[in-house]
Design an enzyme around this catalytic site. Structure first.
Site, mmCIF file in Angstrom:
data_model
loop_
_atom_site.group_PDB
_atom_site.id
_atom_site.type_symbol
_atom_site.label_atom_id
_atom_site.label_comp_id
_atom_site.label_asym_id
_atom_site.label_seq_id
_atom_site.Cartn_x
_atom_site.Cartn_y
_atom_site.Cartn_z
ATOM 1 N N THR A 68 12.172 -5.100 -5.391
ATOM 2 C CA THR A 68 11.246 -6.212 -6.126
ATOM 3 C C THR A 68 9.705 -5.574 -5.889
ATOM 4 O O THR A 68 9.150 -5.469 -6.818
ATOM 5 C CB THR A 68 11.619 -7.488 -5.492
ATOM 6 O OG1 THR A 68 12.828 -7.934 -5.791
ATOM 7 C CG2 THR A 68 10.619 -8.590 -6.075
ATOM 8 N N ALA B 43 -10.732 3.846 -5.160
ATOM 9 C CA ALA B 43 -10.528 4.576 -3.655
ATOM 10 C C ALA B 43 -11.253 5.917 -3.580
ATOM 11 O O ALA B 43 -11.149 6.424 -2.528
ATOM 12 C CB ALA B 43 -8.995 4.910 -4.030
ATOM 13 N N ALA C 286 12.286 7.029 -2.123
ATOM 14 C CA ALA C 286 13.685 6.999 -1.716
ATOM 15 C C ALA C 286 14.213 5.473 -1.838
ATOM 16 O O ALA C 286 13.589 4.539 -1.618
ATOM 17 C CB ALA C 286 13.722 7.125 -0.188
ATOM 18 N N GLU D 42 -1.067 -6.056 4.751
ATOM 19 C CA GLU D 42 -1.587 -7.280 3.922
ATOM 20 C C GLU D 42 -0.340 -7.979 3.460
ATOM 21 O O GLU D 42 -0.359 -9.305 3.429
ATOM 22 C CB GLU D 42 -2.523 -6.876 2.873
ATOM 23 C CG GLU D 42 -3.211 -7.976 2.441
ATOM 24 C CD GLU D 42 -4.025 -8.897 3.222
ATOM 25 O OE1 GLU D 42 -5.121 -8.382 3.651
ATOM 26 O OE2 GLU D 42 -3.801 -9.905 3.504
ATOM 27 N N GLY E 90 2.048 -12.906 0.768
ATOM 28 C CA GLY E 90 2.269 -12.338 -0.591
ATOM 29 C C GLY E 90 0.650 -11.756 -1.132
ATOM 30 O O GLY E 90 0.304 -10.900 -0.300
ATOM 31 N N GLY F 276 13.069 -13.212 -7.386
ATOM 32 C CA GLY F 276 12.697 -12.363 -6.570
ATOM 33 C C GLY F 276 11.757 -12.628 -5.228
ATOM 34 O O GLY F 276 11.150 -11.996 -4.640
ATOM 35 N N ASP G 203 11.293 -16.962 8.227
ATOM 36 C CA ASP G 203 10.396 -16.031 7.472
ATOM 37 C C ASP G 203 8.904 -16.517 7.925
ATOM 38 O O ASP G 203 7.840 -15.567 8.175
ATOM 39 C CB ASP G 203 10.558 -15.832 5.908
ATOM 40 C CG ASP G 203 9.578 -15.273 5.309
ATOM 41 O OD1 ASP G 203 9.410 -14.002 5.341
ATOM 42 O OD2 ASP G 203 8.745 -15.757 4.531
ATOM 43 N N LYS H 299 5.599 -14.768 9.862
ATOM 44 C CA LYS H 299 4.186 -14.673 9.347
ATOM 45 C C LYS H 299 3.233 -15.151 10.104
ATOM 46 O O LYS H 299 2.310 -14.773 10.485
ATOM 47 C CB LYS H 299 4.111 -14.985 7.938
ATOM 48 C CG LYS H 299 4.893 -14.565 6.802
ATOM 49 C CD LYS H 299 5.203 -15.320 5.543
ATOM 50 C CE LYS H 299 5.967 -14.463 4.451
ATOM 51 N NZ LYS H 299 6.476 -15.368 3.576
#
Ligand code: NDP
Ligand code: HSE
Length: 437
Positions: A13, A33, A43, A129, A134, A187, A201, A205
C-alpha cells in the site's frame, strides 16, 4: 545532476503510493530537492506484482538484504512493516552507511532507541515522518516548528482505522465488523488489525511523539493501552446526550510526578475541533508554553497520504545527506546526549475526569448509596443522567460525569459500587478530557 538512488523495501500500500507520487511529481520534487530522487531498486516478496507496478523504471528483486547492501543505493526506504525482519534490514542498512526512511512506527516504538543510537554512531539519518499520523507533518512540527516551546501535552486521534470505524458506526449505523472490513479494503489497517482496534498502533505513534516532545527515550512498554473493542453504541449515545464525542485518543503529558503515556477511548466536549475529526482523518493537538494550542489535521492512513510523508523525508534526506551530521536536526529533536529519563506514570496515578455508567434497580436510596461511595473516595460529581425505565421495567441506567480525580480512587469506588446489592453487573468507565488548558 546525478540522481540520488533509493532502494525500496516492500511495494504494498504505502510502497506503491510512494512509487506513484514520486513518479507523478518527479519534476517538482527534483526542483525542491536539488537533484532527482529515483527509486532504482525494489524488493518485494511478490516479484511479479512489483514488476507490473514499476515496469522498466526500477529493478525488482525478492531479497531485501540485497537492497540494503547494494553499493548504488544511497537511501533505503523500509515499507515492509513488523519488527523482526524490518529491524535486521534497517540495522544492516545503517551499518552499510545508508540513510533510512521508514513508516514503521511499531519498529521505532520498540527498537527506536537502539536504531537511533546506531544511526548516530554511523552518521546517517533515519527519517520517519510517515510513522505518525500518516500525511500530517507532525514530526516536523514537533521537532522543528515548535522547538522554542516547552511542550506541555499532546492529545491526538492518531489511528485512522479506529476513527473510521467509530465514524461509520455512528453516522451510518454500520456494524463494527463491516466498518473494519471496509478500513482494511481501503488499505488503512495494519497487517494485524488488532493493533489498530486494541490501541497498540496508536500507542506506538504516541510513544514516538512523547520521546520527541519531552526528550525522553521510547518507553512503549510503559504505555497504558486500551482500544475500542469494548465501546458500546449505548455509551456513544449517552456521551452525545451529555455534549461529548467519544474518540480513541493518545495522550502524553508532562506532570511534576512523571510523564503520562496513555491510549484509550475518551469523551471530548463536542465543541472542540478535534471532537469533530471523522473518518480516516487524524488530528493532533499540541500545547506548548509559548504558542498555546496548535492543531494539525489530515489523512492518517492510506497509500498516497502516507506516501506524501515518505517522499517529504526523501527530499529532506537528499538535501541534508552531504551535511555534517553534527549540523542535522537530531532524530528525536534533542541532542542525543541531552535526553532525560523521566518516569512514565502508571495509569492508577493519572488524574482525569470520568464517565461512569451503571445499571441499577430502580428503587429509593440507590443513588444515595452510590454518591456516598463516590464521596468516600474523594470523587465529586459534575453531571448526572438517570434514564426513565420503560413501563413495567424495574431497572435503569445511571450515567455520571465526575470532576478530575486520581484513577486509583475511581477504581476503589467502582469496586465498592459493584458490590452494592442494587447495582447489577460491571460499572463502565471511560475517561474524559476537556482539552481546554
Ligand atoms: P503492505 O502489507 O501493504 O505492504 C508491505 C509489502 O511488503 C507487501 O507488498 C509485502 O508483500 C512486502 N513484503 C513482506 N515481507 C517482505 C519481505 N520479506 N521482503 C520483501 N517484501 C516483503 O503494508 P503497508 O504498505 O500498509 O505498510 C507498510 C508499513 O507502513 C508498515 O510499517 C505500516 O505500519 C506503515 N504504515 C502504513 C500505513 C497505511 O495507511 N497502510 C500508514 C502509515 C504507516 P506481500 O503482500 O506479498 O506480503
Ligand atoms: N493502521 C494505521 C491507521 C495506518 O489506521 O492509522 C497509519 O499509521
Amino acid at each position: 545532476m546525478k540522481p540520488i538512488n533509493v532502494g525500496l523495501l516492500g511495494i504494498g500500500t504505502v510502497g506503491g503510493g510512494t512509487f506513484t507520487v514520486l513518479s507523478r511529481n518527479q519534476e517538482e520534487i527534483t526542483r525542491r530537492a536539488g537533484r532527482p530522487i529515483r527509486i532504482s531498486l525494489v524488493a518485494d516478496k511478490n516479484v511479479e506484482r512489483a514488476r507490473e507496478l514499476v515496469g522498466d523504471r526500477a529493478r525488482v528483486v525478492d531479497d531485501a538484504f540485497a537492497v540494503v547492501s547494494d553499493p548504488e543505493v544511497d537511501i533505503v526506504v523500509e515499507l515492509i512493516g513488523g519488527y523482526g525482519l524490518a529491524k535486521a534490514l534497517v540495522l544492516k542498512a545503517i551499518e552499510n552507511g545508508k540513510h533510512v526512511v521508514t513508516a514503521n512506527k511499531a519498529l521505532l516504538a520498540l527498537h527506536g532507541n537502539e536504531i537511533f543510537a546506531a544511526a548516530q554512531k554511523r552518521g546517517v539519518m533515519v527519517a520517519f515522518e510517515a510513522a505518525v499520523a500518516g500525511g500530517i507533518p507532525i514530526i516536523k512540527a514537533l521537532r522543528e516548528g515548535l522547538t522554542a516551546n516547552r511542550i506541555e501535552w499532546i492529545a491526538g486521534i492518531i489511528n485512522g482505522t479506529t476513527n473510521y470505524i467509530l465514524t461509520e458506526m455512528r453516522d451510518k449505523g454500520l456494524s463494527f465488523e463491516t466498518a473494519l472490513a471496509d478500513a482494511q479494503a481501503l488499505g488503512y489497517a495494519e497487517a494485524d488489525p488488532t493493533f489498530d482496534v486494541e490501541g497498540v498502533d496508536a500507542a506506538h505513534k504516541l510513544t514516538i511523539m512523547s520521546a520527541i516532545a519531552f526528550g525522553i527515550p521510547m518507553q512503549f512498554s510503559a504505555a497504558h493501552v486500551e482500544g475500542i473493542s469494548k465501546l458500546t453504541r449505548e455509551d456513544i449515545t449517552y456521551a452525545e446526550e451529555l455534549g461529548y464525542r467519544i474518540k480513541l485518543l493518545g495522550i502524553t503529558r508532562r506532570t511534576a510526578r512523571g510523564v503520562e503515556l496513555r491510549v484509550h477511548p475518551t469523551l471530548i466536549p463536542e465543541r472542540r475541533l478535534i471532537a469533530n475529526v471523522d473518518g480516516v482523518m487524524n488530528a493532533v493537538l499540541v500545547k506548548g508554553d509559548a504558542v498555546g494550542h496548535t492543531l494539525y489535521y489530515g489523512r492518517g492512513a492510506g497509500a498516497e497520504p502516507t506516501a506524501s510523508a515518505v517522499v517529504a523525508d526523501l527530499v529532506d534526506v537528499t538535501r541534508m545527506h552531504t551535511s555534517d551530521p553534527e549540523h542535522r536536526v537530531p532524530h528525536l529533536a534533542f541532542k542525543a546526549d541531552q535526553m532525560v529519563d523521566l518516569p512514565i506514570l502508571p495509569i492508577s496515578e493519572v488524574e482525569t475526569a470520568f464517565y461512569l455508567r451503571m445499571q441499577v434497580v430502580d428503587r429509593a436510596g440507590v443513588l444515595a448509596d452510590i454518591t456516598r461511595v463516590l464521596a468516600d473516595n474523594g470523587i465529586s460529581i459534575d453531571a448526572m443522567i438517570q434514564k426513565e425505565p420503560p413501563e413495567g421495567v424495574s431497572r435503569t441506567s445511571i450515567i455520571l460525569l465526575t470532576h478530575k480525580v486520581m484513577e486509583r480512587n475511581v477504581l476503589a469506588a467502582i469496586e465498592r459500587i459493584e458490590q452494592l446489592a442494587t447495582v447489577e453487573g460491571e460499572v463502565t468507565k471511560i475517561r474524559l478530557e476537556e482539552l481546554g488548558n
